[in-house]
Design a protein around this motif. Structure first.
Motif: not given
Ligand SMILES: Cc1cc2nc3c(=O)[nH]c(=O)nc-3n(C[C@H](O)[C@H](O)[C@H](O)COP(=O)(O)O)c2cc1C
Length: 359
Positions: A209-219, A346-355
């Motif tokens: 199910g992992f396929c993008d920055g959001a799911t990397l951040a979730a992992a 870069s999307e994972a970093k954005e997700s982490i910053k938002k959190m």
């Protein structure tokens, strides 16, 4: 620029905490080289290389896919090709399924990996990882004696503990939404990954199910140190998969995968007429309470698979056999591997910053 660096980056000498999953029936040779060049871990897949060892009912038209070289020779050449492409840097691995049905080939491929590393300094430097999957890790502790980093793929906490006890360095927790072989027990990544991360001390990588920055951040939030992706890497420019397979991944929505009987157990297929027939056959093979007569074998499924591989090579998208995970519904393009990996990071970093801002 903030980097996204986890423990597995050091263990595997990679820049980004992303692994490419082993993916038969292809060698994933060009995919592995591209992924490793992009700073993640590329992996050569050995499962299809053994197809010529199967009897007549072989589910893969091996000669059309691999030529007439014996299996060890196919692996030797693949490993040398990838190592050559990584002369200026990058590490890669080889995936060897260790299912009981495959053990003859598993041993042969393991010996080849050792021989290739001993015989070529480029291979020795770049091929540093062995990924075992689909079976018992215990007999494979010898991997460590050869200076390789050992990753083992598991579908449950029970199997993760076994892998840790056997001496694996990294454990991939592979959830039921993943493409191709899945476990008999349908435990998905949201439950599996945090449970495995809690149960073992070794670093854990999430798969399925992992396929993008959001799911990397979730992992990372679930306690993993990175992700392993299969389905997402199929739909990349450099991947070795047929164009109709890449397109099918892009076209399907999240409901359009099916699980049915496969080679070593259940498999998740991209939904088309072929996958529907396999599921139909799987259900008709489900053991019932018969008195007297034995239950039929799954030979019909092997035929359906073999015909599906032929249709794949003949580019018949409705009847081709294609595996894929539920994340097909989240994949909309066919980028290069380096574009994909850069975007994910870069999307994972954005997700982490938002959190972080929520605090
Ligand atoms: C087409 C395909 C073939 C696969 N073949 C293998 C394989 O040979 N060995 C293995 O360990 N895993 C195999 N897998 C599983 C992947 O390595 C990976 O763990 C899985 O795809 C992760 O889930 P995802 O598809 O949601 O990314 C395969 C997956 C796919 C999609």
């Amino acid at each position: 620029m903030i980097s996204l660096h986890t423990e597995i980056c050091d263990l595997l000498s990679i820049k980004h905490p992303i692994l490419q999953g082993g993916m038969g029936p292809y060698k994933t040779e060009s995919l592995a080289a591209a992924v490793s060049k992009a700073g993640a871990l590329g992996v050569i897949s050995s499962i299809g290389m053994a197809a010529t060892l199967l009897p007549d009912a072989a589910p893969i038209d091996a000669i059309r896919l691999f030529g007439t070289d014996p299996p060890r020779e196919i692996l030797r050449k693949s490993v040398e090709n990838v190592a050559k492409q990584l002369k200026s840097g990058g590490t890669f691995g080889v995936n060897i399924p260790v299912a009981a049905e495959f053990l003859l080939a598993s041993k042969m491929f393991f010996e080849q990996v050792i021989e290739s590393r001993e015989g070529d300094s480029d291979v020795e430097r770049a091929l540093t990882v062995l990924v075992t999957s689909a079976g018992n890790p215990k007999p494979w502790a010898e991997i460590k004696k050869h200076g390789l980093t050992w990753i083992h793929v598991v579908p449950s906490v029970y199997h993760a503990k076994k892998a840790e006890a056997a001496g694996a360095d990294i454990i991939v927790a592979s959830g039921h939404e993943g493409g191709a072989h899945v476990s008999w027990d349908p435990v998905h990544s949201m439950v599996l990954v945090p449970a495995v991360a809690k149960a073992v001390k070794k670093p854990v990588v999430g798969a399925g199910g992992f396929c993008d920055g959001a799911t990397l951040a979730a992992a990372l939030c679930l306690g993993a140190q990175g992700i392993q992706m299969g389905t997402r890497f199929i739909a990349t420019k450099e991947s070795d998969f047929e164009p109709i397979w890449k397109q099918a991944i892009v076209d399907r929505e999240e409901r359009q995968t099916l699980t049915g009987r496969g080679l070593f157990g259940p498999m998740r297929f991209v939904r088309n007429t072929r996958a529907e027939k396999i599921v139909e056959q799987t259900l008709s093979d489900v053991p019932r309470f018969y008195l007297g007569e034995p239950v039929e074998s799954n030979e019909d499924i092997l035929k359906l698979e073999r015909n599906g591989f032929e249709d794949l090579i003949d580019a018949k998208s409705d009847t081709a056999l294609m595996f894929g995970g539920e994340c097909v519904g989240r994949i909309e393009d066919i980028p290069t591997t380096s574009e994909l990996i850069e975007d994910i990071i870069s999307e994972a970093k954005e997700s982490i910053k938002k959190m972080y801002k929520l605090l």
